[in-house]
Motif scaffolding. Sequence first.
Motif, PDB file in Angstrom:
ATOM      1  N   THR A  12       0.824  -1.221   0.133  1.00 31.95           N
ATOM      2  CA  THR A  12       0.067  -0.068   0.150  1.00 31.95           C
ATOM      3  C   THR A  12       0.916   1.154  -0.157  1.00 31.95           C
ATOM      4  N   LYS A  13       0.423   2.271  -0.650  1.00 33.73           N
ATOM      5  CA  LYS A  13       1.191   3.563  -0.738  1.00 33.73           C
ATOM      6  C   LYS A  13       0.474   4.675  -0.093  1.00 33.73           C
ATOM      7  N   VAL A  14      -0.537   4.194   0.817  1.00 38.09           N
ATOM      8  CA  VAL A  14      -1.187   5.425   1.580  1.00 38.09           C
ATOM      9  C   VAL A  14      -1.304   5.305   2.983  1.00 38.09           C
ATOM     10  N   GLU A  15      -0.332   4.209   3.502  1.00 41.02           N
ATOM     11  CA  GLU A  15      -0.326   4.263   5.166  1.00 41.02           C
ATOM     12  C   GLU A  15       0.985   4.583   5.560  1.00 41.02           C
ATOM     13  N   GLY A  16       1.622   5.643   5.084  1.00 40.75           N
ATOM     14  CA  GLY A  16       2.796   5.828   5.558  1.00 40.75           C
ATOM     15  C   GLY A  16       3.856   5.864   4.439  1.00 40.75           C
ATOM     16  N   PRO A  17       5.147   6.655   4.550  1.00 42.32           N
ATOM     17  CA  PRO A  17       6.011   6.899   3.396  1.00 42.32           C
ATOM     18  C   PRO A  17       6.338   5.668   2.583  1.00 42.32           C
ATOM     19  N   GLY A  18       6.130   5.760   1.242  1.00 42.59           N
ATOM     20  CA  GLY A  18       6.580   4.817   0.391  1.00 42.59           C
ATOM     21  C   GLY A  18       5.708   3.685   0.354  1.00 42.59           C
ATOM     22  N   ASN A  19       5.976   2.382  -0.387  1.00 38.14           N
ATOM     23  CA  ASN A  19       5.084   1.516  -0.384  1.00 38.14           C
ATOM     24  C   ASN A  19       5.532   0.457   0.767  1.00 38.14           C
ATOM     25  N   ARG A  20       4.103   0.229   1.585  1.00 42.64           N
ATOM     26  CA  ARG A  20       4.273  -0.506   3.017  1.00 42.64           C
ATOM     27  C   ARG A  20       3.645  -1.741   3.050  1.00 42.64           C
ATOM     28  N   PHE A 148       8.835  11.956  15.472  1.00 50.84           N
ATOM     29  CA  PHE A 148       9.792  11.177  14.811  1.00 50.84           C
ATOM     30  C   PHE A 148      11.049  10.630  15.837  1.00 50.84           C
ATOM     31  N   LEU A 149      10.718   9.270  16.007  1.00 46.69           N
ATOM     32  CA  LEU A 149      11.699   8.606  17.230  1.00 46.69           C
ATOM     33  C   LEU A 149      12.897   8.288  16.615  1.00 46.69           C
ATOM     34  N   THR A 150      13.197   8.210  15.421  1.00 46.76           N
ATOM     35  CA  THR A 150      14.408   7.929  14.838  1.00 46.76           C
ATOM     36  C   THR A 150      14.725   8.964  13.678  1.00 46.76           C
ATOM     37  N   ASN A 151      15.872   8.862  13.006  1.00 44.99           N
ATOM     38  CA  ASN A 151      16.079   9.728  12.131  1.00 44.99           C
ATOM     39  C   ASN A 151      15.818   9.322  10.814  1.00 44.99           C
ATOM     40  N   ARG A 152      14.957   8.104  10.520  1.00 47.33           N
ATOM     41  CA  ARG A 152      14.594   7.613   9.387  1.00 47.33           C
ATOM     42  C   ARG A 152      13.726   8.559   8.546  1.00 47.33           C
ATOM     43  N   TYR A 153      12.887   9.126   9.374  1.00 44.17           N
ATOM     44  CA  TYR A 153      11.832   9.932   8.707  1.00 44.17           C
ATOM     45  C   TYR A 153      11.836  11.387   9.253  1.00 44.17           C
ATOM     46  N   ASP A 154      11.441  12.499   8.631  1.00 46.02           N
ATOM     47  CA  ASP A 154      11.700  13.678   9.273  1.00 46.02           C
ATOM     48  C   ASP A 154      10.308  14.587   8.842  1.00 46.02           C
ATOM     49  N   GLU A 155      10.267  15.713   9.170  1.00 47.62           N
ATOM     50  CA  GLU A 155       9.435  16.803   8.556  1.00 47.62           C
ATOM     51  C   GLU A 155       9.067  16.885   7.042  1.00 47.62           C
ATOM     52  N   SER A 156      10.101  16.587   6.212  1.00 48.43           N
ATOM     53  CA  SER A 156       9.766  16.599   4.926  1.00 48.43           C
ATOM     54  C   SER A 156       8.894  15.808   4.318  1.00 48.43           C
ATOM     55  N   ILE A 157       8.303  14.997   5.070  1.00 49.90           N
ATOM     56  CA  ILE A 157       7.111  13.833   4.642  1.00 49.90           C
ATOM     57  C   ILE A 157       5.990  14.855   4.497  1.00 49.90           C
ATOM     58  N   PHE A 158       5.834  16.235   5.283  1.00 47.06           N
ATOM     59  CA  PHE A 158       4.637  16.801   4.981  1.00 47.06           C
ATOM     60  C   PHE A 158       4.573  17.650   3.701  1.00 47.06           C
ATOM     61  N   GLU A 159       5.736  17.633   2.948  1.00 45.33           N
ATOM     62  CA  GLU A 159       5.710  18.173   1.679  1.00 45.33           C
ATOM     63  C   GLU A 159       5.769  17.109   0.400  1.00 45.33           C
ATOM     64  N   LYS A 160       6.040  15.919   0.663  1.00 44.58           N
ATOM     65  CA  LYS A 160       6.198  14.643   0.038  1.00 44.58           C
ATOM     66  C   LYS A 160       4.880  13.919  -0.144  1.00 44.58           C
TER      67      LYS A 160
END
Length: 197
Positions: A12-20, A148-160
């Motif tokens: 799925t591509k709608v439950e978080g960043p990327g294909n999950r 954001f509990l690790t560095n894997r994701y950050d606030e750039s997700i709001f734009e992407k």
Amino acid sequence: MKLRVFNILKSTKVEGPGNRYCIWVQGCSRRCKGCQAVHTWSHKGGILYEVKDIIEDIKSHPDIEGVTFLGGEPFEQAEALGIIAKECHNADLGVVCFTGGLLEDLRKEPMNNMLLNHTDLLIDGEFIIEKTDYSRPWCGSSNQRYHFLTNRYDESIFEKYKNKIEVNISRNGLVFMNGMGDFDLISKKIELKNISM
């Protein structure tokens, strides 16, 4: 160890960043007014899966960026999901987890430690119908928070990423919608029946 599951969507591509790979757990004591997933509330429904079988299946999908846990209430099965999350991290997969609880409260319970320690993005807070807001990715009400509990994701997700909905139809004609949006309105507009969300 077993995990009680409502549904597994392996791509799925709608439950978080990327294909999950996405796991909806079965069972939730919170029962938020206006919840779109009332069918996940019962602690007696769903299917019991062996955790080791889920881990093996996740690892058999090389095209995924990560795994998402939602439900239901994931932290009502924190021990089993913690084991899965740890194995996902060992396989360099990201972990997103949704909860109706608050991070501050979850940290008070030692049984939640493994799941929290192996979650990259935690989205917390109950759905509050009076605060419905679909303007942010993967959130349904304005009180819900991103951690954001690790560095894997950050606030750039709001734009992407923006909220989207996927519609899946099974071989027996059952329609399953997932993602974030006004499912009731969408269902009425396209006159869908036999819907599970």
